[in-house]
Write a protein that holds these residues in place. Structure first.
Motif, PDB file in Angstrom:
ATOM      1  N   LEU A 374       0.685  -1.364  -0.014  1.00  0.00           N
ATOM      2  CA  LEU A 374      -0.051  -0.123  -0.088  1.00  0.00           C
ATOM      3  C   LEU A 374       0.646   1.415   0.138  1.00  0.00           C
ATOM      4  N   SER A 375       0.437   2.211  -0.604  1.00  0.00           N
ATOM      5  CA  SER A 375       1.070   3.571  -0.751  1.00  0.00           C
ATOM      6  C   SER A 375      -0.110   4.261   0.305  1.00  0.00           C
ATOM      7  N   ALA A 376       0.520   5.489   0.609  1.00  0.00           N
ATOM      8  CA  ALA A 376      -0.013   6.443   1.555  1.00  0.00           C
ATOM      9  C   ALA A 376      -0.695   7.631   1.030  1.00  0.00           C
ATOM     10  N   LEU A 377      -1.898   8.015   1.471  1.00  0.00           N
ATOM     11  CA  LEU A 377      -2.252   9.274   0.633  1.00  0.00           C
ATOM     12  C   LEU A 377      -1.479  10.616   1.185  1.00  0.00           C
ATOM     13  N   LYS A 378      -1.577  11.479   0.183  1.00  0.00           N
ATOM     14  CA  LYS A 378      -1.010  12.951   0.744  1.00  0.00           C
ATOM     15  C   LYS A 378      -1.787  13.435   1.736  1.00  0.00           C
ATOM     16  N   GLN A 379      -0.963  14.144   2.485  1.00  0.00           N
ATOM     17  CA  GLN A 379      -1.551  15.024   3.636  1.00  0.00           C
ATOM     18  C   GLN A 379      -2.497  15.954   3.244  1.00  0.00           C
ATOM     19  N   PRO A 380      -3.634  15.963   4.054  1.00  0.00           N
ATOM     20  CA  PRO A 380      -4.670  17.084   3.826  1.00  0.00           C
ATOM     21  C   PRO A 380      -4.094  18.551   3.865  1.00  0.00           C
ATOM     22  N   GLN A 381      -4.525  19.425   3.336  1.00  0.00           N
ATOM     23  CA  GLN A 381      -4.251  20.985   3.669  1.00  0.00           C
ATOM     24  C   GLN A 381      -5.092  21.682   4.607  1.00  0.00           C
ATOM     25  N   VAL A 382      -4.482  22.384   5.487  1.00  0.00           N
ATOM     26  CA  VAL A 382      -5.267  22.905   6.659  1.00  0.00           C
ATOM     27  C   VAL A 382      -4.772  24.269   6.793  1.00  0.00           C
ATOM     28  N   GLU A 383      -5.884  25.034   6.630  1.00  0.00           N
ATOM     29  CA  GLU A 383      -5.757  26.690   6.666  1.00  0.00           C
ATOM     30  C   GLU A 383      -6.340  27.091   8.028  1.00  0.00           C
ATOM     31  N   ILE A 384      -5.526  27.985   8.641  1.00  0.00           N
ATOM     32  CA  ILE A 384      -5.951  28.639   9.987  1.00  0.00           C
ATOM     33  C   ILE A 384      -6.330  29.873   9.873  1.00  0.00           C
ATOM     34  N   ILE A 421     -14.181  24.574  10.844  1.00  0.00           N
ATOM     35  CA  ILE A 421     -14.377  24.400  12.239  1.00  0.00           C
ATOM     36  C   ILE A 421     -14.182  25.756  12.760  1.00  0.00           C
ATOM     37  N   GLU A 422     -15.359  26.154  13.669  1.00  0.00           N
ATOM     38  CA  GLU A 422     -15.255  27.612  14.342  1.00  0.00           C
ATOM     39  C   GLU A 422     -14.878  27.330  15.725  1.00  0.00           C
ATOM     40  N   LEU A 423     -13.614  27.924  16.167  1.00  0.00           N
ATOM     41  CA  LEU A 423     -13.382  27.982  17.540  1.00  0.00           C
ATOM     42  C   LEU A 423     -13.376  29.378  18.089  1.00  0.00           C
ATOM     43  N   THR A 424     -14.104  29.299  19.393  1.00  0.00           N
ATOM     44  CA  THR A 424     -14.352  30.619  19.998  1.00  0.00           C
ATOM     45  C   THR A 424     -13.976  30.478  21.540  1.00  0.00           C
ATOM     46  N   ASP A 425     -13.843  29.544  22.074  1.00  0.00           N
ATOM     47  CA  ASP A 425     -13.604  29.288  23.489  1.00  0.00           C
ATOM     48  C   ASP A 425     -12.181  29.510  23.780  1.00  0.00           C
ATOM     49  N   GLY A 426     -11.564  29.968  24.689  1.00  0.00           N
ATOM     50  CA  GLY A 426     -10.360  30.013  25.226  1.00  0.00           C
ATOM     51  C   GLY A 426      -9.688  28.825  25.336  1.00  0.00           C
ATOM     52  N   GLY A 427      -8.445  28.471  25.118  1.00  0.00           N
ATOM     53  CA  GLY A 427      -7.807  27.285  25.400  1.00  0.00           C
ATOM     54  C   GLY A 427      -6.808  26.768  24.281  1.00  0.00           C
ATOM     55  N   THR A 428      -6.277  25.812  24.566  1.00  0.00           N
ATOM     56  CA  THR A 428      -5.259  25.268  23.576  1.00  0.00           C
ATOM     57  C   THR A 428      -5.935  24.048  22.936  1.00  0.00           C
ATOM     58  N   TYR A 429      -5.869  23.826  21.652  1.00  0.00           N
ATOM     59  CA  TYR A 429      -6.600  22.758  20.950  1.00  0.00           C
ATOM     60  C   TYR A 429      -5.363  22.057  20.158  1.00  0.00           C
ATOM     61  N   ILE A 430      -5.092  20.717  20.229  1.00  0.00           N
ATOM     62  CA  ILE A 430      -4.096  20.022  19.567  1.00  0.00           C
ATOM     63  C   ILE A 430      -4.810  19.542  18.404  1.00  0.00           C
ATOM     64  N   VAL A 431      -4.520  20.067  17.291  1.00  0.00           N
ATOM     65  CA  VAL A 431      -5.291  19.580  16.220  1.00  0.00           C
ATOM     66  C   VAL A 431      -4.602  18.436  15.681  1.00  0.00           C
ATOM     67  N   THR A 432      -5.297  17.176  15.123  1.00  0.00           N
ATOM     68  CA  THR A 432      -4.776  16.187  14.433  1.00  0.00           C
ATOM     69  C   THR A 432      -5.671  15.849  13.132  1.00  0.00           C
ATOM     70  N   ALA A 433      -5.170  16.061  11.962  1.00  0.00           N
ATOM     71  CA  ALA A 433      -5.875  15.789  10.879  1.00  0.00           C
ATOM     72  C   ALA A 433      -5.380  14.435  10.017  1.00  0.00           C
ATOM     73  N   VAL A 434      -6.281  13.839   9.262  1.00  0.00           N
ATOM     74  CA  VAL A 434      -5.825  12.592   8.350  1.00  0.00           C
ATOM     75  C   VAL A 434      -6.701  12.626   6.998  1.00  0.00           C
ATOM     76  N   ALA A 435      -5.953  12.373   6.093  1.00  0.00           N
ATOM     77  CA  ALA A 435      -6.664  12.022   4.733  1.00  0.00           C
ATOM     78  C   ALA A 435      -6.860  10.288   4.677  1.00  0.00           C
ATOM     79  N   SER A 436      -8.026  10.145   4.424  1.00  0.00           N
ATOM     80  CA  SER A 436      -8.471   8.496   4.462  1.00  0.00           C
ATOM     81  C   SER A 436      -9.112   7.985   3.231  1.00  0.00           C
ATOM     82  N   GLY A 437      -8.823   7.178   2.424  1.00  0.00           N
ATOM     83  CA  GLY A 437      -9.399   6.737   1.326  1.00  0.00           C
ATOM     84  C   GLY A 437      -9.201   5.344   1.044  1.00  0.00           C
ATOM     85  N   GLU A 438     -10.107   4.805  -0.089  1.00  0.00           N
ATOM     86  CA  GLU A 438     -10.241   3.314  -0.455  1.00  0.00           C
ATOM     87  C   GLU A 438      -9.031   2.992  -1.088  1.00  0.00           C
ATOM     88  N   GLY A 439      -8.194   1.877  -0.535  1.00  0.00           N
ATOM     89  CA  GLY A 439      -7.012   1.314  -1.191  1.00  0.00           C
ATOM     90  C   GLY A 439      -5.630   1.841  -0.774  1.00  0.00           C
TER      91      GLY A 439
END
Length: 547
Positions: A374-384, A421-439
């Motif tokens: 198996l090959s791996a998918l490319k990473q998703p793009q995340v804009e903040i 994703i709309e974040l409004t509450d104070g705090g630290t968010y540890i973001v983890t994102a993944v691209a998932s697809g068939e095969g």
């Protein structure tokens, strides 16, 4: 480590460590749990072959120098720049190529205060890695019954953490960031809540360290040019594994430990890359470095006398011990389970330090042949995007769907991204994102923090004063590093101008008589890298200029 701006690794074949291009993981089969698409089954609890159970006492151990904590007596120098420039930490420090070689896995498993210490260490080391003008700090420390002079990183705050927690973070940081080749195994602490990391004397001077950095980068480039990434993830990892076995020579523990100053830099990638001779620490750190550079999640694990790796395929982790493969039977210790390793190592060299409990991933699934294809998918793009009410995170993928979490845990099938994703509450968010697809295997983890400052700020008064100016006062619910005040002649603030102030008042000048202006304010704090993060904006006030 982290950056919201684009980072590029000159020697990286895939966009791995890029704080705007984030990635996570895709779950593989777990009994009784629905699978994500394209994930092969894995085998649990298979019987080991008889020859796999043989214990070999000739396997190398004992060359690892344990991390040692030495109390700091006094600061001789906190590090100087050769051109008398002010020493500062800015966001640009994290825009360097080396970030692609690190792993943020353990960082995501730490407590908030531990994460803050981790970031402070990273900012200090990033400054040393990228500046030839900065010399190492000098400390008087107690080493056994002697007082010695040691070189190290600048001291950083570790208030609120126990000595055990500090050592845990320091050790995890060193092994997760092998690009900081100048770090040795000495850890500095004080009783008043500061700590630092020890450095080899050879790399204390900025210009000497710059030459060493160039050596390391050139050697890494040579090694990475030998890796063909066109095949499967397994093919790429196998090439990295075999390349280290071919390029490196294991030094015996007696040879290394006979000189505690480690003149051949065996505990760092420098010795492995430049001298070609090393011990388990060098094998492990270099394997972590190269795997992560090619988009393969890889972490280091250490015990009292050994170090090794774990790699991730889907949501399963597998043990890899390149040191033992190189010195005995190649690929015998390649993608094995905890149970298999325990059976082959009755000397307990693979019993991790206790601080790994609860954060080291368990390797309990045998490696499936299907994974090799198996090959791996490319990473998703995340804009903040920084918004008036907080932060908006947008995720896209060139293939498959995106899954994410905000607490550092692995995304599952219920964590599908469907809208910004709309974040409004104070705090630290540890973001983890993944691209998932068939095969395909899921993309590599990308873990990074997003912060919103807690508390609130409001405009207490805003009045026109003579000279076509507006005097603004505001009140806060807590203290901040400073405040950002914005004003605009359009109600939607599309033409706003902003300024940062330290006090709870501001005078806005250069305005036009007869115009109406809208004013709002927010508080800000700064992270270890010098980045600002904010509270949501206050409600706006309207003022018309009449004088």
């Amino acid at each position: 480590m982290f950056d919201r701006d684009l980072k590029v690794c000159d020697w990286k074949k895939k966009n791995k460590k890029n704080a705007r291009i984030a990635a996570g993981m895709l779950a593989v089969a777990l009994t009784g749990i629905t699978l994500f698409p394209g994930t092969p089954d894995v085998t649990y609890g298979a019987q080991l072959a008889a020859d796999d159970l043989q214990i070999d006492d000739s396997l190398p151990r004992g060359g690892l120098m344990e991390t040692v904590t030495e109390p700091m007596v006094s600061v001789i120098s906190d590090g100087t720049r050769t051109m008398n420039r002010l020493r500062s930490i800015g966001p640009e420090l994290r825009q360097y190529d080396w970030d692609c070689y690190s792993s943020d896995y353990y960082y995501s498993k730490l407590s908030t205060k531990e994460q803050q210490l981790y970031e402070r260490l990273d900012a200090a080391c990033g400054e040393l890695l990228t500046s030839e003008e900065l010399n190492a700090a000098s400390y008087k420390v107690r080493s056994r019954s002697k007082t010695l002079t040691r070189r190290g990183t600048k001291k950083v705050s570790c208030l609120g953490l126990t000595n055990e927690q500090v050592k845990k973070v320091q050790t995890l940081f060193i092994y997760s960031n092998p690009q900081y080749y100048f770090l040795n195994t000495i850890l500095f602490t004080t009783d008043d809540g500061v700590c630092a990391l020890g450095m080899y004397d050879a790399f204390a001077d900025g210009s000497s360290r710059a030459r060493a950095t160039e050596q390391v980068s050139e050697r890494l480039e040579e090694l990475q040019a030998q890796i063909d990434e066109d095949g499967s993830v397994f093919d790429t990892e196998t090439q990295i594994h075999d390349l280290l076995c071919d390029e490196l020579v294991y030094m015996s523990g007696d040879d290394v430990l006979s000189d505690k100053t480690d003149p051949l830099f065996t505990q760092t990638i420098y010795g492995a890359l430049i001298n070609g001779e090393t011990v388990c620490a060098g094998y492990t750190k270099l394997y972590t470095m190269l795997c992560n550079a090619f988009g393969i999640d890889c972490i280091s694990v250490s015990s009292t006398d050994h170090a090794w790796n774990e790699v991730r395929y889907g949501d399963q982790w597998y043990i890899v011990d390149v040191t033992w493969d190189d010195t005995k039977n190649r690929e015998k210790f390649f993608h094995i389970t905890d149970r298999q390793m325990t059976a082959m190592d009755q000397n307990n060299s693979h019993v991790p330090y206790s601080f790994y409990d609860g954060i080291r991933p368990v390797a309990d699934a045998e490696f499936s042949g299907e994974l090799e294809m198996l090959s791996a998918l490319k990473q998703p793009q995340v804009e903040i995007e920084d918004t008036a009410s907080g932060v908006t995170i947008t995720m896209t993928s060139d293939g498959g769907e995106v899954f994410y979490t905000l607490d550092g845990t692995a995304p599952g099938e219920d964590d599908r991204y469907t809208q910004p994703i709309e974040l409004t509450d104070g705090g630290t968010y540890i973001v983890t994102a993944v691209a998932s697809g068939e095969g395909y295997l899921s993309s590599a983890y990308e873990i990074f923090p997003v912060r919103i400052a807690g508390g609130s700020v409001s405009v207490a008064s805003a009045a026109n004063v003579s000279g076509k100016k507006i005097k603004v006062k505001f009140k806060t619910s807590k203290s901040f590093s400073g405040y950002e005040i914005s004003y605009a002649s359009k109600r939607d603030f599309s033409n706003q101008k902003s300024a940062k102030v330290k006090s709870k008042a501001a005078l806005i000048s250069g305005l036009k008589k007869g115009k109406t202006y809208y004013i709002r304010v927010r508080g800000y704090k700064m992270d270890a890298y010098g980045n600002y993060y904010y509270t949501p904006y206050s409600k706006m006030k309207k003022v018309t200029i009449t004088k």
